[in-house]
Design an enzyme around this catalytic site. Structure first.
Site, PDB file in Angstrom:
ATOM      1  CD  GLU A  51      -2.555  -1.190   2.677  1.00  0.00           C
ATOM      2  OE1 GLU A  51      -3.065  -2.254   2.999  1.00  0.00           O
ATOM      3  OE2 GLU A  51      -2.600  -0.167   3.389  1.00  0.00           O
ATOM      4  CB  CYS A  53       2.860   7.287   3.239  1.00  0.00           C
ATOM      5  SG  CYS A  53       3.182   5.993   4.433  1.00  0.00           S
ATOM      6  CB  CYS A  87       6.478  -5.621   8.901  1.00  0.00           C
ATOM      7  SG  CYS A  87       7.705  -5.003  10.071  1.00  0.00           S
ATOM      8  CB  CYS A 126       4.308  -3.419  16.303  1.00  0.00           C
ATOM      9  SG  CYS A 126       6.037  -2.986  16.021  1.00  0.00           S
ATOM     10  CB  CYS A 146       1.405  -2.728  13.387  1.00  0.00           C
ATOM     11  SG  CYS A 146       1.812  -2.463  11.653  1.00  0.00           S
ATOM     12  CB  CYS A 198       0.357   1.318   5.655  1.00  0.00           C
ATOM     13  SG  CYS A 198       0.443   2.383   4.220  1.00  0.00           S
TER      14      CYS A 198
END
Ligand code: SAH
Ligand code: SF4
Length: 360
Positions: free
Chosen positions: A90, A103, A110, A114, A117, A331
């Site tokens: 994104e 952005c 990832c 976290c 997220c 995102c």
């Protein structure tokens, strides 16, 4: 196969000479790439034999628009882009008074995990090449018909967990015959991959470093951000101080305000003591609720109180304007939905255990 958009001119020269071609062709190719050309056939000043030869050795990474959402409130645009292998990320384009900011994503997913997220929940599929980072900007510019003047590396992925490609991107994006966006117009956001903060500081880019802090002590931070178990707050702060000393740039701390988790007066005071006197700014972001978590955003009163508490320590904090709230502009969320709708193959997604979290 080489992603030719990820090469500098000297690298293209070497590549092209290895194909038995004269060096000057490299500059021609770089100019076409700088113009955002997506196929070798469109490089009209290249000889036909080279145009047929190039695809055997290299490809041009493109970002293709799979989905585009435009906010009704503020014209923020969110894209879901796919790359040559079908993987998606994104990007979000925002209009500010000083121009357009994009952005971009630096990884497909990832591995930092976290807990608040949406991207972290997807695990890491693969890193992006620098060409794929450039392609996100080029496609958005072409689609919107505007010049994008600022870039934030704050989309999907952890930029400092893809260090060499991100550094290459920073070099390529500033090229005069390319996107021509210099360090002062770039912000890199990291969850705190400490060794690479030091490396970045030593490289002399004039970019703004943004630290996703989100907690004032190790107890809360380790609970919400596994990276903190690899590099704790004290180590992170030492790296940030080094970055400021080397670059004289003001850093920003991102702090997602989560109701009852990190938004108390005690948290504000701890944060105040932690960063008092540093050349810094704090961005408070009411946390976006993400499917599968129970986190809720702090209310307006809490945000105000937290800001006032920080002011007592001489720290300026602003509550981040939430652009594109109707299009899930933070995102990871759009992709999450897209994966569900398209029943994406989850077997490809690798979640790396916390125990092996370490810098690239
Ligand atoms: N990996 C990098 C950059 C991408 S995340 C980093 O962590 O800094 C971009 C920003 O969005 C980070 O500050 C991240 O902490 C924040 N973020 C992630 N999920 C969020 C959520 N649900 N609400 C608010 N901010 C969030
Ligand atoms: Fe990765 Fe950043 Fe999300 Fe953490 S906040 S999981 S580092 S993208």
């Amino acid at each position: 196969m080489i992603d030719i958009k990820s090469l500098t001119i000297p690298e293209i020269e070497e590549f092209i000479q290895n194909l038995g071609q004269p060096k000057f062709r490299a500059k021609q190719i770089a100019d076409w790439l700088g113009k955002g050309v997506c196929s070798f056939e469109d490089m009209r000043n290249l000889p036909a034999n080279l145009i047929t030869k190039l695809p055997q050795y290299c490809y041009i990474s493109v970002a293709t628009i799979e989905k585009k959402l435009i906010s009704r409130y503020d014209k923020t645009v969110k894209y879901l882009f796919s790359f040559n292998d079908g993987e998606c990320v994104e990007s979000v384009v925002m209009k500010y008074h000083h121009g357009y900011t994009i952005c971009i994503s630096t990884q497909v997913g990832c591995r930092m995990g976290c807990t608040f997220c949406a991207t972290g929940q997807q695990g890491l599929t693969r890193v992006l090449t620098s060409g794929e980072m450039l392609a996100q900007i080029e496609t958005a510019q072409r689609d919107l018909g505007v010049r994008i003047s600022n870039v934030v590396l704050m989309g999907m992925g952890e930029p400092l967990d893809n260090f060499s490609n991100v550094v290459k991107f920073l070099q390529l994006v500033s090229m005069k015959n390319g996107l021509n966006i210099g360090g002062r117009h770039i912000t890199l956001s990291t969850c705190g991959v400490v060794p690479n903060i030091y490396k970045l500081a030593d490289m002399g880019f004039q970019l703004t470093l943004s630290i996703s802090l989100h907690a004032p002590d190790d107890e809360i931070r380790s609970r919400t951000m596994p990276i903190n178990k690899a590099y704790n707050i004290e180590e992170l702060m030492a790296a940030v101080r080094y970055y400021i000393k080397k670059t004289s740039r003001r850093v920003s701390f991102e702090y997602a305000m989560i109701d009852g988790v990190n938004d108390t007066d005690e948290c504000a005071n701890k944060l105040g003591r932690l960063i008092q006197g540093m050349l810094c700014h704090v961005n408070l972001i009411p946390v976006n609720s993400v499917k599968g978590t129970s986190y809720r955003k702090s209310n307006g009163d809490r945000l105000r109180k937290f800001t006032e508490n920080l002011a007592k320590y001489g720290i300026t904090a602003t509550v981040r304007r939430t652009l594109g709230s109707d299009i899930d502009a933070s995102c990871g969320q759009l992709k999450g939905k897209y994966r569900e709708e398209n029943k994406a193959d989850d077997t490809k997604v690798r979640k790396i255990p916390n125990s092996v979290l370490k810098a690239e």
